[in-house]
Design an enzyme around this catalytic site. Structure first.
Site, mmCIF file in Angstrom:
data_model
loop_
_atom_site.group_PDB
_atom_site.id
_atom_site.type_symbol
_atom_site.label_atom_id
_atom_site.label_comp_id
_atom_site.label_asym_id
_atom_site.label_seq_id
_atom_site.Cartn_x
_atom_site.Cartn_y
_atom_site.Cartn_z
ATOM 1 N N GLU A 159 0.827 -1.198 0.000
ATOM 2 C CA GLU A 159 0.000 0.000 0.000
ATOM 3 C C GLU A 159 0.869 1.259 0.000
ATOM 4 O OE1 GLU A 159 -3.404 -0.515 0.069
ATOM 5 O OE2 GLU A 159 -3.455 1.633 -0.278
ATOM 6 N N ASP A 171 -2.572 -2.787 -3.889
ATOM 7 C CA ASP A 171 -3.900 -2.198 -4.064
ATOM 8 C C ASP A 171 -3.871 -0.965 -4.961
ATOM 9 O OD1 ASP A 171 -6.684 -2.303 -3.488
ATOM 10 O OD2 ASP A 171 -6.410 -0.444 -2.370
#
Ligand code: NAD
Length: 577
Positions: free
Chosen positions: A258, A281
């Site tokens: 992330e 992500d």
């Protein structure tokens, strides 16, 4: 992996009421300080007496509904969103179930606080609002000792790790250790949205320093006071970390990357995607959400995917991730890859990415999408020349979709697709109102941060879509962890995009929405997790066997429940205290 989080090995057996609920591991006054078991004023009289806390609470026994109301009133009474963030984080530290009740029942109101856009500000102010540590902090100086640090984490059954090195926090850049708010916030959404239990979630900060001088100069900054380590030690640290997670929590422990800077994000994804249960992500999750929005938009514009020309402002993790998944989706429509790539155009800080530049030192990932064309120096010119059907902003340059650009889009499209995905709100390429106004309400609009509905002069109310990653990553993660998927391919994210697009109803479309209302995100996640599971069994990549006969029942029985467990003595064989 058994996949069954309530300790029952048969996947068809879920909860059996509260009789096998957890017994609080602490007793007496310490119980009121343990967020996992504390119920505050909701402890019943019998519980208070049995647990040694009678008299330590005001006499009233509140219902959870009243507690929720109290929290909401407090929350709404706070002067700023940052204060609301601090208020919610405090609640998470005091009473976990109540925190998740407030989140789950008030998703549209609370998600922009625990996640984008407020979390961005919370990270910038991390040193100032800091009260208690949350998650694991591993620094570049811990090389050789990472396993020991992970061994110190008190939970035995972690299933999902969200890790950052803080280099590219939302569109705010390098915040170093202060980026810890992101893994913490994302994992709160794992629980609130997908029902992954809080004790199964582990936020991690890999602190390798920061190049943000403001942070380094701030006496309240909480991270290592040194420049980012960009030597081989960086890779050694990440490698050691990945191995240590698997060593302690097993091969099916999901590791979500992330907000890494793009020089590391793509590289690490390639390095680990087939070796660990991992995904990024910002690249893959974003791609899935954005492609879902585009697939839905096609129902409004009446076009096929391959009838479109996509122009991206930005050529980083988000843009390249979306572009790659769009190509896969067009290939599924029957278009050869080379043809699909001709429908994708990207503008970065130096202008349009074209073949000529491909030999001039642009990254391999950008070069992959370089088409034959003369150089165009900026977005406005690229729009005029290429006449795209869809304009997608992901460069964190606020306001770059000018009125002129938006008008141009409306001049050559009946229904131009305008996605202003940059976060937080200040970085959005345009607001929903600007997009609708400049296109006379014709734009099919989505954004990264939330915007209010807009009413046209003719009285039609349009609801902008929020291309929030929370529509996809929690559901995919739940499916992956529950059904024991070892590696998370891009196909899984394309499947999720299609499943998400299918959940948008005709009524939603009539309001201009390209995503289901955010309030439904929990149901969306269950559907996506089941879809992920079905896909995994079909492709033989699941490892939970036998396949549960009722996937939905199995899924729901394994999800976190924010209702309090009863600790009344009749449910337990209480030892004498
Ligand atoms: P990144 O750093 O990987 O990419 C940024 C890109 O912008 C780079 O390619 C850079 O070259 C380009 N750029 C910089 N200046 C430019 C200019 N003047 N003109 C054109 N391009 C320029 O970051 P990222 O991960 O791709 O994220 C970008 C933005 O997208 C962030 O604001 C992020 O919050 C947002 N985002 C939104 C969502 C969502 O809405 N669901 C998801 C992920 C990222």
């Amino acid at each position: 992996m058994s996949g069954n989080t309530n300790g029952n090995d048969n996947p068809d057996h879920g909860h059996e009421g509260h009789r096998h609920a957890l017994r609080p591991s602490v007793w007496g006054p310490a119980l009121l300080k343990d967020p996992q078991f504390n119920k505050g004023t909701a402890f019943s009289l019998r519980e208070r007496q049995a647990l040694g806390i009678h008299g330590l609470l005001p006499p009233v026994v509140s219902t959870p509904e009243i507690q929720e109301q109290r929290q909401l009133r407090n929350l709404r009474g706070q002067p700023t969103n940052l204060d609301r963030y601090v208020h919610l984080m405090d609640l998470q530290e005091r009473n976990e179930k109540l925190f998740y009740r407030v989140l789950c029942n008030n998703m549209e109101e609370t998600m922009p606080i625990v996640y984008t856009p407020t979390v961005g500000l919370a990270c910038q102010k991390y040193g100032f609002i800091y009260r208690r540590p949350r998650g694991l902090f591993i620094t570049i100086h811990d090389i050789g000792h990472v396993a020991e640090i992970i061994a110190a984490w008190p939970e035995q059954d972690v299933k999902a790790v969200v890790v950052t090195d803080g280099e590219r926090i939302l569109g705010l850049g390098d915040l170093g250790c202060a980026g810890m708010g992101i893994p913490v916030g994302k994992l709160a959404l794992y629980t609130a949205i997908a029902g992954v239990k809080p004790q199964q979630c582990l936020p991690v900060m890999l602190d390798v320093g920061t190049d943000n001088q403001t942070m380094l100069d701030d006496p309240l900054y909480l991270g290592l006071r040194q420049r980012r380590d960009r030597t081989d030690k960086y890779d050694a640290l990440v490698d050691e970390f990945m191995k240590a997670v698997v060593e302690r929590y097993g091969q099916n422990c999901l590791i979500q990357f992330e907000d890494f800077g793009n020089r590391n994000a793509f590289r690490l994804l390639e390095k680990y995607r087939n070796k660990y249960c991992t995904f990024n992500d910002d690249i893959q999750g974003t791609a899935s959400v954005a492609v879902a929005g585009i697939l839905t938009s096609l129902r409004i514009t009446g076009k096929k995917l391959s009838d479109n020309k996509f122009l991206f402002q930005g050529a980083g993790e988000a843009a390249l991730g979306i572009a790659g998944l769009l190509v896969s989706a067009m290939e599924q429509e029957g278009l050869p890859e080379a043809e699909a790539k001709k429908r994708i155009w990207l503008v970065d800080s130096k202008g349009l990415i074209v073949k000529d530049r491909a030999s001039g030192g642009i990254t391999e990932h950008k070069a992959h999408f370089a088409n034959e064309h003369e150089h165009i120096p900026d977005l406005a010119q690229a729009v005029k020349t290429l006449k795209p059907t869809a304009l997608i902003g992901a460069a964190a340059i606020g306001g770059v979709f000018t009125e002129e650009i938006l008008r141009d889009m409306a001049s050559f499209n009946d229904k131009p697709i305008i996605f202003a995905l940059s976060n937080p709100t200040s970085k959005a390429e345009c607001t929903a109102e600007e997009a609708y106004k400049a296109t006379d309400g014709k734009a099919v609009f989505a954004s990264g941060s939330p915007f209010d509905p807009y009413t046209t002069p003719e009285g039609k109310t349009l609801v902008p879509g929020q291309g929030n990653n929370a529509y996809v990553f929690p559901g995919v993660a739940l499916g992956v962890t529950l059904f024991g998927v070892r590696h998370i391919s891009d196909d899984i994210f394309l499947e999720a995009a299609k499943a998400l697009a299918d959940l948008v109803t005709e009524e939603h479309l009539a309001e201009g929405r390209v995503y289901p209302p955010l309030q439904q995100v929990r149901e969306v996640s269950v559907k996506l997790a089941i879809h992920t599971g079905e896909y995994a069994y079909e492709k033989n990549i699941a490892s939970l066997y036998p396949k549960p006969s009722n996937m939905e029942e199995f899924m729901r029985s394994n999800m976190y429940d924010y209702n309090y467990e009863s600790f009344e003595p009749e449910f337990y064989d209480w030892p004498s205290q």
